[in-house]
Scaffold this active site. Structure first.
Site: not given
Ligand code: NAD
Ligand code: UDX
Length: 458
Positions: A16, A164, A224-225, A275-276
């Protein structure tokens, strides 16, 4: 002066904050307000010391803040005054109940939707900026449009692909901006309204539109990739260590095939970041919930390989240091999950430090930006861990140095000086393959790198 548009973003975190700062910076004609429930975070966004470290962020915040970029805790007022609301709240892995450990915890997201409904006086476009399970938009529309005031809320998916450490570059020059909506006249209109914002600086051909479900699923699939490539090369790194092949040479050779490409083939101690893991586990859960067990197992293995790689790193340290690290000082160079960020969420360094502490090592952590987060992550360990900003001091008296983040500063240290200050035999474990291993070996280090034959003096 009146603004052309009033944009609100709920959630002033890693996504954000930078995303809205970029919109405000590129579009002085819009008013951009970022709100959060976390008062301290908002205070930091309004101060000289921003709550997150991201190269280039200070500059764009300073240029826009107070002009057309505002940070506040006044969520209700923000909702009332805005036409477009981005929602960028956290969607962590659920820790309880059905789907615990895999499904996305949507409580923050749903709470936000209900808040939007409670404080709106007119129709709005609500933009999913958070990463969400496919078909979330449908549930959100149901909640939002359950009103008797005649308001209509159109939910648009606009997932964020920034990484990031390079967030500002990624936001300024994205590979693509994805905007998904329902394919009704209202949906298309809402999608165009969001596209109009990005068109202020992103070329039209990079703005792609899709149906809302494709957009939601594309975000999970992209992560995912990317993670799958890292797990693939990491699985090969283990084979390289057994066969004297060199994983960097293998990655270079396969990456030059234009069908494979060179990016995301850097073998490492494992991928980290908020995230991953979370997004793949969410994908696994979604596959399972549709009865697609084979697909679920396939993606789950990406996370399993990553866990295995982190564990392998700790086991390698232990077995090569004569099967005991108890009482030995070990310096960890880098705690952030990657370079150029202070973020330590899911950092492999947490796992490695824990593994060493459980073996009663004396762990010293050094990192240019992540020491405060490291202290929080390792709080449960009352003993055996210290924190040191200076890498030379961290390594002094150590039996081993383990490089866990690819910070540039670690590439150029005086390793001869470090070697001379360490207990002999001195070990160096390069979890990022950023150092000159032959040179370190010639200095006297016993060097263990990912996916390479060990260089030892005994
Ligand atoms: P974050 O934890 O840094 O920020 C989320 C913020 O939302 C927090 O400051 C929290 O206080 C706030 N919040 C929660 N509930 C709220 C409410 N009801 N009202 C107001 N504020 C509220 O998380 P993040 O890293 O910015 O991630 C946000 C979303 O973006 C997640 O879905 C994530 O998967 C996705 N995403 C993250 C990245 C990344 O690199 N971090 C990249 C792409 C997408
Ligand atoms: C990721 C996605 O890249 C981004 O598009 C998405 O929006 C959020 O999740 P992020 O987690 O911030 O971004 O960083 P990323 O550069 O993807 O790195 C993730 C992890 O993988 C880091 O721990 C990094 O060190 C590791 N990594 C990356 C490798 O080990 N090898 C590589 O080749 C690339």
């Amino acid at each position: 002066m009146g603004f052309e548009k009033n944009i609100l973003c709920i959630g002033a975190g890693y996504v954000g904050g930078p995303t809205m700062a970029m919109i405000a910076y590129k579009c002085p004609q819009y008013k951009v307000l970022v709100v959060d429930i976390d008062k301290d975070k908002i205070k930091a966004w309004n101060s000289a010391s921003l709550p997150i470290f991201e190269p280039g962020l200070d500059e764009i915040v300073t240029k826009s803040r107070g002009r057309n970029l505002f940070f506040s805790t006044e969520i209700e007022k923000g909702i009332e005054e805005s036409e477009i609301i981005f929602v960028s709240v956290n969607t962590p892995t659920k820790t309880f109940g059905q789907g615990a450990g895999r499904a996305a915890d949507l409580q923050y997201w749903e709470k936000t939707a209900r808040e939007i409904l409670a404080h709106s006086k007119d129709s709005k476009v609500v933009v999913e900026k958070s990463t969400l399970p496919v078909r979330t938009a449908s549930a959100m529309e149901r909640i939002l449009n359950e009103n008797s005031a005649g308001m209509h809320f159109e939910v648009v998916s606009n997932p964020e692909f920034l990484a990031e450490g390079t967030a500002i570059r990624d936001l300024e020059n994205p590979d693509r901006v994805l905007i998904g909506s329902r394919e009704t006249p209202e949906g298309i209109k809402a999608r165009k309204a969001v596209a109009e914002i990005y068109l202020n600086w992103v070329p039209k051909k990079k703005i792609i539109e899709s149906n809302v479900w494709s957009s939601e699923l594309s975000k999970l699939t992209a992560n995912a990739f990317l993670a799958q490539r890292i797990s693939s090369i990491n699985s090969i790194s283990a084979l390289c260590e057994k066969t004297e092949a060199d994983v960097d040479e293998v990655a270079n050779a396969i990456g030059m095939d234009s069908r494979i490409g060179p990016k995301f083939l850097k073998s490492s101690v494992g991928f980290g970041g908020s995230c991953f893991k979370k997004d793949i586990l969410n994908l696994v859960y979604i596959c399972e919930s549709y009865g697609l067990d084979k697909a679920a197992r396939y993606w789950e293995s990406v996370v399993e390989i990553n866990d295995w790689q982190q564990n392998r790193f700790v086991q390698n340290m232990l077995s090569n240091m004569f099967n005991t690290v108890a009482g030995k000082r070990i310096a960890i160079f880098g705690f952030a999950f990657k370079a150029d960020t202070g973020d330590t969420r899911e950092s492999p360094a947490i796992y490695v430090a824990q593994g060493l502490l459980e073996e009663h090592a004396e762990v010293v952590i050094t990192d240019p930006k992540a020491l405060e987060n490291a202290k929080k992550d390792l709080k449960p360990f009352k003993q055996g861990v210290t924190f040191q900003a200076d890498p030379y001091k961290a390594a002094k008296g150590a039996h081993a140095v383990a490089v866990l983040t690819e910070w540039d500063v670690y590439r150029t240290l005086d390793y001869k000086r470090i070697f001379n200050s360490m207990v002999q035999p001195a070990f160096l474990f390069d979890g990022r393959n950023i150092l000159d291993h032959k040179k370190l070996f010639d200095m006297g280090f016993n060097v263990f790198a990912i996916g390479k034959a060990p260089l030892k003096h005994f």
